[in-house]
Scaffold this motif. Structure first.
Motif, PDB file in Angstrom:
ATOM      1  N   SER A 143      32.317 -14.252  14.710  1.00  0.00           N
ATOM      2  CA  SER A 143      33.225 -14.455  13.578  1.00  0.00           C
ATOM      3  C   SER A 143      33.952 -13.174  13.184  1.00  0.00           C
ATOM      4  CB  SER A 143      32.485 -15.052  12.379  1.00  0.00           C
ATOM      5  OG  SER A 143      31.481 -14.174  11.943  1.00  0.00           O
ATOM      6  N   ASP A 144      33.251 -12.027  13.207  1.00  0.00           N
ATOM      7  CA  ASP A 144      33.927 -10.774  12.841  1.00  0.00           C
ATOM      8  C   ASP A 144      34.986 -10.388  13.867  1.00  0.00           C
ATOM      9  OD1 ASP A 144      31.762 -10.216  14.623  1.00  0.00           O
ATOM     10  OD2 ASP A 144      31.798  -8.106  14.046  1.00  0.00           O
ATOM     11  N   THR A 147      38.005 -12.686  13.361  1.00  0.00           N
ATOM     12  CA  THR A 147      38.732 -12.233  12.172  1.00  0.00           C
ATOM     13  C   THR A 147      39.616 -11.031  12.508  1.00  0.00           C
ATOM     14  OG1 THR A 147      36.997 -13.032  10.708  1.00  0.00           O
ATOM     15  CG2 THR A 147      38.471 -11.342   9.817  1.00  0.00           C
ATOM     16  N   HIS A 148      39.065 -10.077  13.240  1.00  0.00           N
ATOM     17  CA  HIS A 148      39.842  -8.887  13.604  1.00  0.00           C
ATOM     18  C   HIS A 148      41.000  -9.258  14.537  1.00  0.00           C
ATOM     19  CE1 HIS A 148      40.909  -4.761  14.242  1.00  0.00           C
ATOM     20  NE2 HIS A 148      40.803  -4.928  15.550  1.00  0.00           N
TER      21      HIS A 148
END
Length: 175
Positions: A143-144, A147-148
């Motif tokens: 997820s991170d 997002t990036h």
């Protein structure tokens, strides 16, 4: 580029080109050289040889994948860039993907996406796109990271980075 070992033998004759020995000489030169310029040249050559799938087996046997992964940790920007180019060139192969993930290449590549060097970001994104096709796509589409990459897609001034980010996001929803 040749598509099979048989075509390589047909093109180069029975004696052929001993790729393994040549690549071994390059690896030895990299480790034995005391000249930074020589090491950089050899690393660039190895990254170029990583483009040809016929070399994958030899590069694995010579631990070049691991050499590239350790180069990502270097303070030398040239080593980082050419190590990532080499990883990118060989990351479409399932066995190489396993090695990259096993040695936590994913974490390092993920961090390089934050670089201000657009070449690193482009090669990092391309590598991650290839890694999505690995046996562990869920490891890659965290997820991170998603997002990036959305941030890159929306905010990068580099159209190539935007396009690669879009491809990654589309592929990550498929896997």
């Amino acid at each position: 580029m040749f598509t099979s070992r048989r075509q390589l033998v047909r093109k180069s004759g029975k004696k052929g080109i001993d790729r393994f020995e040549f690549l071994q000489e390059l690896v030895n030169e990299f480790y034995q050289s005391t000249s930074l310029d020589s090491q950089e040249q050899v690393l660039a050559n190895l990254a170029n040889f990583a483009y040809d799938p016929l070399n994958y087996h030899y590069l694995r046997e010579l631990k070049v994948v691991e050499l590239f992964l350790s180069g990502l940790e270097s303070r030398n920007p040239f080593f980082i860039e050419y190590s990532l180019k080499g990883i990118c060139n060989l990351s479409n192969d399932p066995i190489n993907q396993e090695i990259i993930l096993k040695h936590d290449g994913f974490g390092t590549i993920k961090e390089l996406l934050k670089s201000e060097n657009p070449e690193l970001v482009k090669h990092g994104l391309t590598t991650l796109i290839f890694l999505l096709s690995s046996a562990s796509p869920s490891v890659v589409s965290t997820s991170d990271l998603v997002t990036h990459i959305r941030f890159l897609q929306q905010n990068s001034e580099n159209q190539n980075i935007k396009n690669l980010a879009t491809i990654f996001l589309e592929e990550s929803t498929i896997h």
